[in-house]
Scaffold this motif. Sequence first.
Motif, PDB file in Angstrom:
ATOM      1  N   GLY A   1       1.316  -3.454  -1.740  1.00  0.00           N
ATOM      2  CA  GLY A   1       1.331  -2.972  -0.363  1.00  0.00           C
ATOM      3  C   GLY A   1       1.288  -4.106   0.640  1.00  0.00           C
ATOM      4  N   GLN A   2       0.445  -5.105   0.364  1.00  0.00           N
ATOM      5  CA  GLN A   2       0.367  -6.278   1.250  1.00  0.00           C
ATOM      6  C   GLN A   2       1.703  -7.004   1.308  1.00  0.00           C
ATOM      7  OE1 GLN A   2      -1.260  -7.643   3.643  1.00  0.00           O
ATOM      8  NE2 GLN A   2      -2.779  -9.068   2.833  1.00  0.00           N
ATOM      9  N   PHE A   3       2.318  -7.196   0.151  1.00  0.00           N
ATOM     10  CA  PHE A   3       3.595  -7.900   0.102  1.00  0.00           C
ATOM     11  C   PHE A   3       4.690  -7.109   0.822  1.00  0.00           C
ATOM     12  CE2 PHE A   3       7.647  -8.723  -2.142  1.00  0.00           C
ATOM     13  CZ  PHE A   3       7.799 -10.064  -1.805  1.00  0.00           C
ATOM     14  N   ALA A   4       4.756  -5.799   0.571  1.00  0.00           N
ATOM     15  CA  ALA A   4       5.772  -4.973   1.221  1.00  0.00           C
ATOM     16  C   ALA A   4       5.639  -5.028   2.737  1.00  0.00           C
ATOM     17  CB  ALA A   4       5.663  -3.537   0.727  1.00  0.00           C
ATOM     18  N   ALA A   5       4.412  -4.907   3.233  1.00  0.00           N
ATOM     19  CA  ALA A   5       4.205  -4.931   4.682  1.00  0.00           C
ATOM     20  C   ALA A   5       4.521  -6.297   5.271  1.00  0.00           C
ATOM     21  CB  ALA A   5       2.764  -4.534   5.001  1.00  0.00           C
ATOM     22  N   ALA A   6       4.144  -7.370   4.577  1.00  0.00           N
ATOM     23  CA  ALA A   6       4.410  -8.707   5.095  1.00  0.00           C
ATOM     24  C   ALA A   6       5.905  -9.010   5.119  1.00  0.00           C
ATOM     25  CB  ALA A   6       3.672  -9.747   4.254  1.00  0.00           C
ATOM     26  N   CYS A   7       6.666  -8.399   4.210  1.00  0.00           N
ATOM     27  CA  CYS A   7       8.125  -8.571   4.223  1.00  0.00           C
ATOM     28  C   CYS A   7       8.770  -7.727   5.320  1.00  0.00           C
ATOM     29  CB  CYS A   7       8.717  -8.177   2.870  1.00  0.00           C
ATOM     30  SG  CYS A   7       8.430  -9.344   1.532  1.00  0.00           S
ATOM     31  N   ALA A   8       8.448  -6.433   5.333  1.00  0.00           N
ATOM     32  CA  ALA A   8       9.125  -5.515   6.248  1.00  0.00           C
ATOM     33  C   ALA A   8       8.570  -5.567   7.663  1.00  0.00           C
ATOM     34  CB  ALA A   8       9.019  -4.090   5.711  1.00  0.00           C
ATOM     35  N   PHE A   9       7.258  -5.831   7.802  1.00  0.00           N
ATOM     36  CA  PHE A   9       6.597  -5.910   9.108  1.00  0.00           C
ATOM     37  C   PHE A   9       6.131  -7.345   9.349  1.00  0.00           C
ATOM     38  CE2 PHE A   9       4.992  -1.357   8.043  1.00  0.00           C
ATOM     39  CZ  PHE A   9       6.206  -0.798   8.455  1.00  0.00           C
ATOM     40  N   GLY A  10       6.990  -8.298   9.162  1.00  0.00           N
ATOM     41  CA  GLY A  10       6.596  -9.707   9.274  1.00  0.00           C
ATOM     42  C   GLY A  10       6.505 -10.189  10.700  1.00  0.00           C
TER      43      GLY A  10
END
Length: 656
Positions: free
Chosen positions: A244-253
């Motif tokens: 979840g952290q990785f997905a958010a940091a990629c998509a909501f960077g």
Amino acid sequence: MTVNAGSAGWYLRRLSRMGPREVGGRVGDAVRRRRWRSARPVAPSVTGARFTAVLPAGAVAAVPPDAAKRLVAEADRLMAGQAEFFGVLRDDLADPDWWYDPKTGRRAPEGYAFDVPYRDEDVTGDIKQIWEPSRHQYLTVLAAAYAVTGDERYAERVAGHLRSWWASNPPLRGVHWVSGIELGIRLLSWVWVRRLLDGWPGAAALFEDNPVALKQIWHHQRWLAAFPSRGSSANNHVVAETAGQFAAACAFGWFPSSARWRDEALRSLERQLRANTFLSGLNRELATEYHGLVLELGLAAVAEADAAGVAVPPTVRLVLLRMTDALAAVVDDRLRPPRQGDADDGHGLVVDGAGTDRWASLLATGDAVFGSLPWWPAVAGTDVRTPLLAALIRPYAKEGSGPAVSRPASRPAHFADAGLTVLRGPGGVWCRCDGGPHGFLSIAAHAHADALSVEVRHDGVDVLADPGTYCYHGQPAWRRYFRSTLGHNTLELDGADQSVPGGPFLWTRHARSRVLSVDVSDGGVSRWCAEHDGYGPSVHRRRVELTAASREVRVVDEVRGPRRAVRLAFHLGPEVAADLVDDRAVLTWARDGEERSAVLDLPGGLSWRAHRGETNPPLGWYSPGFGRKEPATTLVGTGFTDGAREFTTVLGFRGR
């Protein structure tokens, strides 16, 4: 003995399972929680944020019509406020109370998140009933319905619920800020909600142009960076947190820390996927539902990486490939995997309607991403998730820098590292034998005391069944039963479990099993033999033989050691009726409109009784899913051992 997960004794037992590094990390967590109580982290201001991690053109159009139809039907039920979570029907989802548990009628207390006694059902209610809607996976279903239909009603409902949740759950207030797995899965849901709503005119105003949304996204990621699951708790939870952290940091960077969060999460994800997975591809928790959860989370994380152009270590894809091949290897003829260990119906990404087969969906995605092998079972069903993930994930065959990997040339039957063996016979006879480790890490949180247990199915029907899980918190007697030795198809001595429980997610002593021999090379007879030391000084050894010609499963239990009381249990599936006379049971059930039958010849040296739906104590139950149970027949033989004694059971199938 009733074990209270909040008692001083429990804390001491839990502490005893931690290493020095984990203890130090948890002390640091405690200091940080205390500091945050009076000095909450402050989210940075953000301007000019844009969402670019959109679906490629044609992705939604590739959704099969029947899968889209199921999706829309589910979305319409949600629009009417109707949903079911863990066996509890709800009709209040049109305007939900995010802190209310309909099962107990309680509402979780407010206040600083880390002060909430979320494990105490008398105070908080059933925490999983409260947490599950707030994973917002029903909102990804509504957002997917918008993407498929263009009907703005679905998008507007999603927006209304997100705004309501954000207003009701400010950072660090209440039960939704207690558990990292909840925050991680919620972030992944938000990423997909934003992606699926991309064509809606209000999407930017809901997310990147909304200060409240930006604050929530930042605080979720800041929380996950500060409080990762550690040491003995680094199981599927930490995979969900990092995914979840990785997905958010990629998509909501959009934040100053986004690049650092992304890189740290990716390193952790790669490390934890390897740590949580045997080289054979099976999940180390030996709980099949969590194999599915971790595989879903890993695939979703790779999708975000490829959508954002972030390089992923080749080992990440390799682990997911092995997990997919392992899943294809262990399912029965109806694509059902073993019912082993805990199961709480947890999913990583939900965009499908009711009636979609989870395991068929995962195999379909595996085929699209990795390519199926000739021995894989055929997948006939359709789903929404596969074409969406496949549109984002680069096919494995195009990964030029990936490590060389030798995939199985034929269907594996024995997974030595996991101690799991599947014997197969004609007519859909499937037998899973358990000779593996008790569980994962020092607490083995999701293990059951099921050493040497077997499952037997005929054409996908549970004949000798693993009863399942049913519950986690709040009902200690039922939790004990469903993970006990008596609650599985194995042998119990002196009324004790093979492994010693210390709490609902803690084992203080683990039975050690070892597989002595496996022979699946002969097409006529397949054999398996294993033993465990959970009843020292006695040793329990079990041999299983599956004879193809007669479709006969022979189970021989040998107990060596002093005289002890023995109980041998065989749990029948809920579809199976049993007529028990002395030491023979005639089993009958129906499949596809046809009557099927088998004969179970039981050891004559034991006294046999049939139990069904008993509650004091629990015995004779089957849990088809978390929070649900139904009566089923359990045959229990009682007697004594003396020196070395064998008990032989023979299950023979009739007809088809």
